[in-house]
Design an enzyme around this catalytic site. Structure first.
Site, PDB file in Angstrom:
ATOM      1  N   CYS A  25      38.659  -5.515  53.791  1.00 26.22           N
ATOM      2  CA  CYS A  25      37.687  -5.420  52.693  1.00 26.22           C
ATOM      3  C   CYS A  25      36.285  -5.803  53.152  1.00 26.22           C
ATOM      4  CB  CYS A  25      38.109  -6.299  51.526  1.00 26.22           C
ATOM      5  SG  CYS A  25      38.210  -8.062  51.929  1.00 26.22           S
ATOM      6  N   HIS A 159      38.384 -11.812  48.501  1.00 25.00           N
ATOM      7  CA  HIS A 159      38.225 -10.355  48.596  1.00 25.00           C
ATOM      8  C   HIS A 159      36.757  -9.975  48.460  1.00 25.00           C
ATOM      9  CE1 HIS A 159      39.426  -6.193  48.364  1.00 25.00           C
ATOM     10  NE2 HIS A 159      39.017  -6.040  47.118  1.00 25.00           N
ATOM     11  N   ASN A 175      35.286  -1.251  44.534  1.00 26.18           N
ATOM     12  CA  ASN A 175      36.383  -1.811  45.313  1.00 26.18           C
ATOM     13  C   ASN A 175      36.760  -0.830  46.428  1.00 26.18           C
ATOM     14  OD1 ASN A 175      38.390  -3.570  46.103  1.00 26.18           O
ATOM     15  ND2 ASN A 175      39.545  -3.484  44.190  1.00 26.18           N
TER      16      ASN A 175
END
EC number: 3.4.22.-
Length: 214
Positions: A25, A159, A175
């Site tokens: 990520c 994250h 995302n």
């Protein structure tokens, strides 16, 4: 700064990508901010290579997680190739940046947004997409389908995502779990909510790249 902004409408956001099953990520968040500022400065939206950061940015830990600042510094020092030239492989491999041809995108620096300060973050997002972190562990986040998310979640973040806009009551986050998650790959997360760290810790660690005219 404006009451609301959506960098997708300004053509500064590439289509939603999918990191899975690799814990990369950090690379997706960093790259999305660079794609954004590159479009704002040059007028060109170019999908850039997360795989290059995964393979070549040694201070991070590949698919086991990484960091915003070393990955931004890597692009200051080395530039980053396009996605087409150095495509995503869902796993860490040998650094092949030297073997790649074609143009690279550079940044000239990066800046930290003061932590736990909503207005500073909003002002930054008004200028460009910004790398932010969240607590994504909760089922509510994992299986988010739409609407303005308020939790439950903690502020111990795990994250990295990319803030690409905001409205009066929410931040708009891109995302890297593919377009079938959330609102076509995005989540709207509640602003402020009385917690200085922000909903799911979203105000705790935010960075954006700086790009001169080159």
């Amino acid at each position: 700064y404006p009451e609301s902004i959506d960098w997708r409408e300004k053509g500064a956001v590439t289509p939603v990508k999918n990191q899975n099953p690799c814990g990369s990520c950090w690379a997706f968040s960093t790259v999305a901010t660079i794609e954004g500022i590159n479009k704002i400065i040059t007028g060109q939206l170019i999908s850039l290579s997360e795989q290059e950061l995964l393979d070549c940015e040694y201070r991070s830990h590949g698919c086991d997680g990484g960091y915003q600042t070393p990955s931004l510094q890597y692009v200051v020092d080395n530039g980053v190739h396009t996605e087409r030239e150095y495509p995503y492989e869902k796993k860490q491999g040998r650094c092949r940046a030297k073997d790649k041809k074609g143009p690279k995108v550079y940044i000239t620096g990066y800046k930290y947004v003061p932590a736990n300060d909503e207005i500073s973050l909003i002002q930054a997002i008004a200028n460009q997409p910004v790398s932010v972190v969240t607590d994504s562990r909760g089922r509510g986040f994992q299986f988010y389908k739409g609407g303005i998310y308020e939790g439950p979640c903690g502020t111990n973040t795990d994250h990295a995502v990319t803030a690409v806009g905001y409205g009066k009551t929410y931040l708009l986050l891109k995302n890297s779990w593919g377009p079938n998650w959330g609102e076509k790959g995005y989540i709207r997360i509640k602003r402020a909510s009385g917690r200085s760290k922000g909903t799911c810790g979203v105000y705790t660690s935010s960075f954006f790249p700086i790009k001169g005219y080159r």
